[in-house]
Design a protein around this motif. Sequence first.
Motif, mmCIF file in Angstrom:
data_model
loop_
_atom_site.group_PDB
_atom_site.id
_atom_site.type_symbol
_atom_site.label_atom_id
_atom_site.label_comp_id
_atom_site.label_asym_id
_atom_site.label_seq_id
_atom_site.Cartn_x
_atom_site.Cartn_y
_atom_site.Cartn_z
ATOM 1 N N UNK A 18 22.307 -20.762 -5.409
ATOM 2 C CA UNK A 18 22.281 -20.420 -6.827
ATOM 3 C C UNK A 18 22.511 -21.686 -7.646
ATOM 4 N N UNK A 19 21.841 -21.772 -8.794
ATOM 5 C CA UNK A 19 22.027 -22.868 -9.730
ATOM 6 C C UNK A 19 22.800 -22.379 -10.950
ATOM 7 N N UNK A 20 23.521 -23.283 -11.583
ATOM 8 C CA UNK A 20 24.169 -22.952 -12.845
ATOM 9 C C UNK A 20 23.102 -22.571 -13.869
ATOM 10 N N UNK A 21 23.526 -21.856 -14.915
ATOM 11 C CA UNK A 21 22.570 -21.206 -15.798
ATOM 12 C C UNK A 21 21.942 -22.033 -16.892
ATOM 13 N N UNK A 22 22.457 -23.221 -17.162
ATOM 14 C CA UNK A 22 21.935 -24.031 -18.255
ATOM 15 C C UNK A 22 21.072 -25.160 -17.708
ATOM 16 N N UNK A 23 19.763 -25.091 -17.950
ATOM 17 C CA UNK A 23 18.832 -26.118 -17.483
ATOM 18 C C UNK A 23 18.588 -27.127 -18.599
ATOM 19 N N UNK A 24 18.748 -28.407 -18.273
ATOM 20 C CA UNK A 24 18.484 -29.476 -19.232
ATOM 21 C C UNK A 24 17.584 -30.513 -18.559
ATOM 22 N N UNK A 25 16.976 -31.369 -19.349
ATOM 23 C CA UNK A 25 16.078 -32.370 -18.774
ATOM 24 C C UNK A 25 16.472 -33.772 -19.211
ATOM 25 N N UNK A 26 16.259 -34.707 -18.283
ATOM 26 C CA UNK A 26 16.426 -36.133 -18.554
ATOM 27 C C UNK A 26 15.171 -36.837 -18.044
ATOM 28 N N UNK A 27 14.375 -37.376 -18.938
ATOM 29 C CA UNK A 27 13.188 -38.138 -18.559
ATOM 30 C C UNK A 27 12.261 -37.333 -17.640
ATOM 31 N N UNK A 28 12.120 -36.060 -17.934
ATOM 32 C CA UNK A 28 11.222 -35.202 -17.170
ATOM 33 C C UNK A 28 11.823 -34.591 -15.917
ATOM 34 N N UNK A 29 13.063 -34.907 -15.592
ATOM 35 C CA UNK A 29 13.733 -34.330 -14.424
ATOM 36 C C UNK A 29 14.744 -33.286 -14.881
ATOM 37 N N UNK A 30 14.871 -32.204 -14.119
ATOM 38 C CA UNK A 30 15.702 -31.072 -14.510
ATOM 39 C C UNK A 30 17.083 -31.147 -13.873
ATOM 40 N N UNK A 31 18.094 -30.808 -14.650
ATOM 41 C CA UNK A 31 19.469 -30.714 -14.167
ATOM 42 C C UNK A 31 20.066 -29.388 -14.646
ATOM 43 N N UNK A 32 21.089 -28.928 -13.944
ATOM 44 C CA UNK A 32 21.697 -27.640 -14.253
ATOM 45 C C UNK A 32 23.193 -27.805 -14.492
ATOM 46 N N UNK A 33 23.669 -27.186 -15.553
ATOM 47 C CA UNK A 33 25.084 -27.248 -15.919
ATOM 48 C C UNK A 33 25.595 -25.838 -16.196
ATOM 49 N N UNK A 34 26.882 -25.633 -15.984
ATOM 50 C CA UNK A 34 27.478 -24.327 -16.220
ATOM 51 C C UNK A 34 27.323 -23.893 -17.675
ATOM 52 N N UNK A 35 27.036 -22.610 -17.864
ATOM 53 C CA UNK A 35 27.025 -22.023 -19.184
ATOM 54 C C UNK A 35 28.458 -21.737 -19.632
ATOM 55 N N UNK A 36 28.713 -21.606 -20.907
ATOM 56 C CA UNK A 36 30.054 -21.182 -21.358
ATOM 57 C C UNK A 36 30.448 -19.855 -20.708
ATOM 58 N N UNK A 37 31.628 -19.809 -20.127
ATOM 59 C CA UNK A 37 32.093 -18.605 -19.453
ATOM 60 C C UNK A 37 31.697 -18.499 -17.994
#
Length: 317
Positions: A18-37
Amino acid sequence: MKNGQIKRKVKLAGMGRVLAGDAITFHGETRYRLLPGETLLDLVCLAAGRALEQADREIGDVDCIVCAMATPLQAIPCNAALVHERMAKGTEIPAMDINTTCTSFISALDVMSCMVEAGRYETVLIVSGDTASAALNPNQQESYELFSDGAAACVLTKAEQEEASEIIYSSQRTWSEGAHDTEIRGGCGLLPVFSMNEENKVDYYFDMKGIKILKLCARKLPGFVEDCFKEAGIRRDEIRLVIPHQASKALDIIMPRLGFGEGTYMNRVWAYGNMVSASVPYALCEAIQEGKVQRGDLILLMGTAAGLTVNFMLLRY
């Protein structure tokens, strides 16, 4: 140096990720960070539930819960006790942590396969996951844009004699001249959390010296990998797929220098980056679910970790 040449008749009966729910991008690459809560404990237990479901097991079938994670959910108790509380409260299933940071999953699989082979346990739940984002320094671009939050889990069982599944070989080495190239100095016994102030707060962030790590790996890894293949009596062309730790964007530079050409290993750094302890099991689970790996295939799990520690495991899935 004695390594794990003795074969262990064990199998990965089920895996989950499972991945954390917040997907963000840096220079076209995707990263995942925890959502609030959202918490790491949520992710780990969700991955564990998926692994149990795939293995057609319930938590009551588990003989031991192992958290193979780099970071603590809290200072005390061990992470596995908190997973136990969430998933197995009211039972007496033993719970323990095994930590070699990024290669914790491989280390746990190594140790617990010996326990299963010896008859101590029959069904072991191993969970890995980290929230690297909690300690990333936004001023250190190299690391801030590399890591994701995620979790993965597996159910480890005894393999029947007619099944091909087994661990063929394993080895681990540590070169502590790299101990301070990847670290979080503050928050524990040497620099307690109560000592944090404006002048030293950088010590409480994750700190990575990427160039130094690469240079140390370049010196140590080729010889280590050659030693492992020689001791195991296995050729590279016998391996169906290599699952390396998704350590950095330099993966496509490092792997060919270790004798692994394009297409022979999983590179998912662009898709989710470095997930610390979850990197190897997450990529392995992905390979299984996408059909890249079938029962009986020979797989190599390998990676580097803070320390500098390195793990190498040949596994017939």
